[in-house]
Motif scaffolding. Structure first.
Motif, short mmCIF file in Angstrom:
data_model
loop_
_atom_site.label_atom_id
_atom_site.label_comp_id
_atom_site.label_asym_id
_atom_site.label_seq_id
_atom_site.Cartn_x
_atom_site.Cartn_y
_atom_site.Cartn_z
N ALA A 1 -7.51 14.25 4.03
CA ALA A 1 -8.35 14.64 5.27
C ALA A 1 -7.76 15.64 6.30
O ALA A 1 -6.41 15.74 6.46
CB ALA A 1 -9.00 13.40 6.12
N ALA B 1 -6.67 16.31 9.71
CA ALA B 1 -6.17 15.50 10.91
C ALA B 1 -7.39 15.10 11.94
O ALA B 1 -7.38 13.94 12.35
CB ALA B 1 -4.91 15.90 11.53
N VAL C 1 -12.71 15.58 3.43
CA VAL C 1 -12.59 14.26 3.31
C VAL C 1 -12.61 13.74 2.03
O VAL C 1 -13.78 13.75 1.48
CB VAL C 1 -13.11 13.58 4.55
CG1 VAL C 1 -12.87 12.05 4.29
CG2 VAL C 1 -13.07 14.01 5.91
N TRP D 1 -9.47 12.40 10.31
CA TRP D 1 -8.70 11.04 10.62
C TRP D 1 -8.82 10.38 11.97
O TRP D 1 -8.96 9.33 12.15
CB TRP D 1 -7.37 11.11 10.01
CG TRP D 1 -6.29 9.99 10.57
CD1 TRP D 1 -5.34 10.05 11.35
CD2 TRP D 1 -6.51 8.50 10.34
NE1 TRP D 1 -4.83 9.19 11.85
CE2 TRP D 1 -5.40 7.98 10.82
CE3 TRP D 1 -7.32 8.06 9.34
CZ2 TRP D 1 -5.12 6.57 10.86
CZ3 TRP D 1 -7.17 6.62 9.39
CH2 TRP D 1 -6.09 5.95 10.06
N VAL E 1 -2.25 8.05 2.91
CA VAL E 1 -3.05 9.05 3.87
C VAL E 1 -2.37 10.19 3.93
O VAL E 1 -0.98 10.49 4.28
CB VAL E 1 -3.10 8.37 5.34
CG1 VAL E 1 -3.93 9.45 6.12
CG2 VAL E 1 -4.00 6.99 5.43
N LEU F 1 -2.58 14.12 5.65
CA LEU F 1 -3.39 14.91 6.58
C LEU F 1 -2.74 16.14 6.49
O LEU F 1 -1.74 16.66 6.25
CB LEU F 1 -3.30 14.26 8.03
CG LEU F 1 -3.82 12.80 8.28
CD1 LEU F 1 -3.52 12.37 9.63
CD2 LEU F 1 -5.23 12.61 7.68
N VAL G 1 -11.68 10.09 -0.60
CA VAL G 1 -10.94 9.00 -0.70
C VAL G 1 -11.00 8.51 -2.10
O VAL G 1 -12.27 8.77 -2.66
CB VAL G 1 -11.83 7.94 0.18
CG1 VAL G 1 -11.04 6.46 -0.14
CG2 VAL G 1 -11.74 8.42 1.72
N LEU H 1 -6.45 8.56 0.77
CA LEU H 1 -7.19 9.33 1.92
C LEU H 1 -6.61 10.58 2.00
O LEU H 1 -5.42 10.65 2.37
CB LEU H 1 -7.52 8.51 3.26
CG LEU H 1 -8.19 9.49 4.12
CD1 LEU H 1 -9.52 9.77 3.96
CD2 LEU H 1 -7.95 8.52 5.48
N THR I 1 -19.04 14.22 8.54
CA THR I 1 -17.97 13.98 7.86
C THR I 1 -17.55 15.45 7.20
O THR I 1 -18.53 15.95 6.49
CB THR I 1 -17.98 13.07 6.88
OG1 THR I 1 -18.02 11.79 7.49
CG2 THR I 1 -16.65 12.97 6.04
N LEU J 1 -12.32 9.33 12.35
CA LEU J 1 -12.53 8.18 11.50
C LEU J 1 -11.78 6.88 12.30
O LEU J 1 -12.51 5.56 12.42
CB LEU J 1 -11.86 8.34 10.10
CG LEU J 1 -11.72 6.88 9.27
CD1 LEU J 1 -13.07 6.65 8.84
CD2 LEU J 1 -10.89 7.46 8.06
N ALA J 2 -10.46 6.97 12.54
CA ALA J 2 -10.15 5.85 13.12
C ALA J 2 -10.62 5.35 14.44
O ALA J 2 -10.12 4.32 15.04
CB ALA J 2 -8.49 6.07 13.51
N LEU K 1 -1.54 3.38 5.10
CA LEU K 1 -2.49 2.53 5.96
C LEU K 1 -2.53 1.29 5.39
O LEU K 1 -3.46 1.02 4.22
CB LEU K 1 -3.84 3.39 6.09
CG LEU K 1 -4.80 2.48 6.92
CD1 LEU K 1 -4.55 2.50 8.49
CD2 LEU K 1 -5.99 3.21 6.65
#
Length: 263
Positions: free
Chosen positions: A223, A225, A245, A228, A191, A193, A247, A221, A241, A231-232, A202
């Motif tokens: 993205a 911050a 971003v 993220w 990840v 950020l 992936v 990923l 989105t 997303l989380a 992750l």
């Protein structure tokens, strides 16, 4: 020099002023709009924030006076009363009650902010002011987004809150993720950020957890911050989105969306 508690209380004030400016102008139909929380209308988000502010204020008052904190019966009574309110009452109640909570935090002097311990009721032991306020900021900032995105599809979590919450997200993954959605698949994602910058791993498996950045990841990923954080916590649907971003690898963004259901 500001302390973590100072910074978090400042963020709570900024978030309140931003959301209050929106809420003051909402009409009945506005309050009935679907929010970013899939099962709640805007008024229900405000009810949740208002009842939470009332419980947080009772907890803070108990810590200041040395009295026992509110118990489950108190909390259930608060929730029942707010559930019975009309949408307009949710809005007005949120404005008044959250203002009182923020004012109560602001009224704590430097010594109290450093020394007082608060029993939140769901942790093994009392915590300091910064920790208690950060719990509230996490709840507030994400539900602020839930309300604001009903009127602005490009809404984002307040940058000041993102910076303060970003490094706490690992502790929330047990509550916001469903690793079983991958049907036994395992992967480690790198990840990356920005705004602010962070790099970590992750791990997706029997549980979802933050780990050190892997040398040979199964995917990556990249993205903002802020994205993220959403997303989380289950708030990065396709319509919300940002373009930044990306992936790649064996794990897709849709996989991650299925894993992170939020709260």
């Amino acid at each position: 020099m500001s302390t973590p508690a100072d910074q978090i209380i400042t963020a709570l004030r900024a978030g309140h002023e931003e959301l209050a400016a929106l809420v003051r102008d909402l009409k009945e139909d506005d309050l009935l709009r679907p929010s970013g929380a899939s099962e709640w209308q805007v008024s229900q988000v405000l009810s949740h924030l208002g009842s939470g502010a009332e419980i947080n204020l009772a907890t803070l008052d108990a810590a200041r006076s040395g009295a026992p904190g509110p118990d489950g019966d108190f909390n259930r009574g608060v929730w029942a009363r707010w559930d019975a309110m009309s949408p307009a009452e949710h809005a007005a109640g949120f404005l008044a009650t959250n203002e009182r909570l923020v004012e109560a935090y602001e009224a704590l002097d430097a010594e109290t902010r450093a020394s007082m311990r608060i029993d939140l009721g769901f942790l093994p032991e009392p915590v300091d002011v910064a920790t208690a306020a950060r719990f509230r900021l996490s709840e507030f900032a994400l539900h602020q987004w839930d309300a604001e995105v009903a009127f602005n599809s490009f809404a984002a979590v307040t940058p000041g809150a993102v910076a303060l919450l970003l490094d706490q997200i690992g502790g929330m993954l047990a509550w916001t993720s469903r690793p079983q959605e991958l049907a036994g698949r395992e992967a480690t994602v790198l990840v990356r950020l920005h705004a602010p910058e962070r790099t970590f791993g992750l791990r997706l498996g029997e549980k979802v957890e933050i780990v050190d950045a892997p040398e040979r990841p199964d995917g990556e990923l990249v993205a903002p911050a802020e994205a993220w954080l959403r997303l989380a916590t289950g708030r990065l649907g396709p319509q919300h989105t940002p373009d930044g971003v990306q992936v790649t690898g064996s794990v897709t963004l849709d996989d991650l969306r299925r894993v992170f259901v939020g709260f």
